[in-house]
Design a protein around this motif. Sequence first.
Motif, mmCIF file in Angstrom:
data_model
loop_
_atom_site.group_PDB
_atom_site.id
_atom_site.type_symbol
_atom_site.label_atom_id
_atom_site.label_comp_id
_atom_site.label_asym_id
_atom_site.label_seq_id
_atom_site.Cartn_x
_atom_site.Cartn_y
_atom_site.Cartn_z
ATOM 1 N N GLN A 212 11.360 84.274 102.303
ATOM 2 C CA GLN A 212 9.978 84.925 102.427
ATOM 3 C C GLN A 212 10.218 86.294 102.643
ATOM 4 O O GLN A 212 9.508 87.304 102.018
ATOM 5 N N ARG A 216 9.201 89.720 100.091
ATOM 6 C CA ARG A 216 8.197 90.600 100.332
ATOM 7 C C ARG A 216 8.177 91.963 99.691
ATOM 8 O O ARG A 216 9.113 92.532 99.651
ATOM 9 N N GLY A 220 8.092 94.284 105.950
ATOM 10 C CA GLY A 220 7.980 93.173 106.836
ATOM 11 C C GLY A 220 8.078 93.593 108.125
ATOM 12 O O GLY A 220 8.519 94.437 108.436
#
Length: 220
Positions: A212, A216, A220
């Motif tokens: 994940q 992104r 992050g």
Amino acid sequence: MELIARGRDADVYALDGDRVLRRYRDGGPPTGPEARVMTYLAEKGYPVPRVHDVTDTDMVLERLTGPTMLEEMARRPWRVHALGRELGRLHDRLHEVPAPEWLRERFTTGADDRVLHLDLHPGNVVLAERGPVVIDWSNAAAGDPAADVAMTVVTVASADVPGLTVRLARGLLLHGLRSGSRTDPSHRMRDAARQKLNDPNLRPKEEAWLRQVVSRSGTG
């Protein structure tokens, strides 16, 4: 010899009251470069175990007495935030040390590279009588300090551990880390997550979290 500790890749045996033998299982990486980094850092005043002797597979090191930072957090959870700040300060102290020419490069800046640990989490800090001592330098490299802090963040944040209390403690630890270090790791988070995905010991939830971060569009 008495086995006193067992890590992911190496075993530690007591030799006497002052020395331990650290031996990699299945051969492991060469110990020479790791010992050289620790000797270099000791000369610069950074807290590492003293190296007494080294062979291709073994290192004889100073025997450290005291809990790891991880064990201390489990025993005294009210100290988590303060220990996080200490972890951040250990990063900053390390990143004051210029990288020697012989140290391999990773996450390099192409200019003012510093010594990076790249696995500087609470399990690799021993709270010894002489103060916190950083162990396990097998991943050490020359590069951008932000990547070192980012590796700690993704290691702590992705860890698949049960329980709300543990998750709250993790948040406090990371907040302490960020407040204790002057280095902003944001622009290296995806790089660190990509690197962490190479860890063969990852659990499915840990891998999913890291993917994940990599996917992104922001940092992050």
